[in-house]
Design an enzyme around this catalytic site. Structure first.
Site, short mmCIF file in Angstrom:
data_model
loop_
_atom_site.label_atom_id
_atom_site.label_comp_id
_atom_site.label_asym_id
_atom_site.label_seq_id
_atom_site.Cartn_x
_atom_site.Cartn_y
_atom_site.Cartn_z
N ASP A 126 0.86 -1.18 0.00
CA ASP A 126 0.00 0.00 0.00
C ASP A 126 0.90 1.24 0.00
OD1 ASP A 126 -3.13 0.49 1.61
OD2 ASP A 126 -1.88 2.02 0.70
N ASP B 183 -3.19 2.68 -6.00
CA ASP B 183 -2.13 2.77 -4.99
C ASP B 183 -1.92 1.52 -4.16
OD1 ASP B 183 -4.40 2.88 -3.46
OD2 ASP B 183 -3.67 4.43 -2.13
N GLU B 184 -2.53 0.38 -4.54
CA GLU B 184 -2.25 -0.83 -3.78
C GLU B 184 -2.36 -2.08 -4.62
OE1 GLU B 184 -5.78 -2.22 -1.10
OE2 GLU B 184 -5.57 -0.08 -0.84
#
Length: 447
Positions: A24, A136-137
């Site tokens: 993350d 974003d992850e």
DNA sequence: TCTGGGGTCCTAGGACCC
DNA sequence: TCTGGGGTCCTAGGACCC
């Protein structure tokens, strides 16, 4: 159900121990902004809002949260801003009351996507089995990565941790950004533990650590337990994962239904067999917009019509660019009281044509009671099929149910192309004739 | 001064078919 | 004539996630 990806040599009926990472990026959007504005490091910064200036005045003053008026929410906040009580999803006006001097920057999604591709490529150099979970992850299956497999079971603090550290180093080299990694036997636990030591964390949780590390956490930390489920559990006296784990499965099933009850029970034990999925096809593509001020269906009809057409054209553009067409056209409306309604309509042939989408959406709109002001309008196309170069679906969509009407159109009718096909022109004209009172007629002129 | 935009998945009822 | 169960599709809403 057998796992087709199960490594050879594992006994059937029992899944092998896996090693899964959840990675993350830390305060991703805000961190990207700080990369190119290092002078803002250490200050409370938030990303969000539609009309934020994004640059300092000649005097060197940055736009502050207190100067913002209008709608919008915080997309990301730096850890300095979070310390002041600001978090993503919070309304900008409310955030301004908490942190009036925080610097407000507009979102730059092109730049975030660019760095997103970079960090994912940096991970793929070391571990190619990656599941995309947004900008974003990601989840990473490390089970078959050399050096990691041996670590499973007896040396979680050795080889596996070293590999996770390498992932973090690679991401930082490639992007200049930090991330937090959780390492566990499954996705559920990896996701929870990537969040335990943010920012720049590296947390390992093995199955035997569940009672000590996971059970003390609030149930809300389970990915999939949202505000509603948490409130229901709270009402039952269940606050932590450990308290949830004491509930017999039968009681949870009685309380939450078969599927959800079973899943809650498994999650509380730290069990999760979901594979890391490396490829997927989109189910729907949509566009929506919240207006600066609520618009009235009658007095603001021309503007609503223009926005409605614009949304349909953007969806069509997105479909064309990505190579999809869809049969289910839908609309979404949000009224001034925040009530949301949707309507959809399934057409015979997949389309990616803006005018065809606009027509079907217009039909949907006729079925909505429009007596209140609107704050949001959206358009969506679902039941997607991927299109080949010839403009025909690669995998044929499921044949519609036997038609309850005369077969006037050949079954080989082409997909409606962006320019509109001859085959659909007659049908479109027929639809237009039905529109005795188009809801947003001005839109037709503006289009 | 409330509450963005892009998604996925689940449920549930009715239509329709076998 | 009545009764019926399973399966799929369509539609609407809602929970949840990033």
């Amino acid at each position: 159900m057998a796992d087709p990806d199960r490594p050879m040599g594992c006994s059937p009926g029992r899944s092998p121990q896996r090693l899964i990472a959840h990675l993350d990026m830390d305060a991703f959007y805000a961190s990207v902004e700080l990369l190119r504005r290092p002078e803002l490091r250490g200050l409370p910064v938030v990303v969000g809002g539609r009309r934020a200036a994004g640059q300092a005045t000649p005097e060197g003053d940055w736009p502050r949260l207190r100067d913002y008026t209008g709608r919008g929410v915080i997309t990301t906040a730096t850890y300095e801003a979070r310390a002041m009580g600001v978090h993503s999803g919070m309304g900008l006006m409310k955030a301004a009351a908490l942190a009036p001097n925080a610097i407000l920057l507009p979102a730059d999604f092109d730049e975030y996507r660019r760095l997103s591709r970079r960090f994912k490529a940096a991970v793929a150099e070391l571990a190619p089995v990656i599941e995309d979970r947004g900008i974003d992850e990601i989840y990473i299956d490390l089970s078959e990565v050399p050096g990691a497999r041996d670590a499973v079971g007896f040396d979680p603090l050795g080889g596996a941790r070293a590999l996770a550290q390498e992932l973090k180093n690679n991401v930082r080299r490639a992007t200049g950004l930090s991330c937090s990694v959780g390492l566990a036997p499954n996705k559920l636990l990896a996701k929870i533990c990537s969040d335990l030591d943010k920012p720049d964390g590296l947390t390992v949780v093995m199955a035997e650590d569940v009672p000590s590390r996971i059970w003390p956490l609030p149930v809300r930390r389970i990915n999939g337990v949202g505000p509603k489920a948490a409130a229901r559990l709270e009402a039952l006296g269940v606050h932590t994962v450990g308290e949830l784990a004491t509930w017999p499965q039968a009681d949870l099933v009685a309380e939450f239904g078969a599927a959800h009850g079973h899943w809650l029970h498994e999650a509380a034990q730290g069990h999760d067999e979901r594979p890391v999925v490396t490829e997927s096809e989109p189910v729907s593509i949509s566009r929506e917009t919240t207006f600066e001020r609520d618009l009235h269906p009658r007095s603001d009809r021309p503007e609503l019509g223009r926005i409605f057409t614009w949304l349909c054209e953007r969806v069509a553009e997105d479909l064309q660019r990505k190579g999809y067409a869809g049969r289910t056209i839908g609309i979404k409306l949000r009224f001034d009281d925040f009530r949301t309604v949707t309507r959809d309509h399934t057409v015979e042939q997949p389309t990616q044509d803006g005018a065809a989408i606009r027509e079907a959406a217009g039909q949907c709109l006729k079925r909505v009671n429009l007596s209140r002001r609107l704050r949001l309008l959206g358009a969506r196309v679902g039941s997607l099929v991927r299109l080949g170069r010839d403009g025909l679906p690669l995998a044929a969509p499921r044949a519609p149910q036997a038609p309850a009407r005369p077969p006037t159109l050949a079954s080989s009718e082409r997909v409606v192309s962006p320019t509109g096909s001859v085959a659909t022109a007659a049908r479109r004209a027929a639809v237009m004739d039905e529109q005795t009172l188009p809801l947003f007629p001005e839109a037709e002129d503006a289009a």
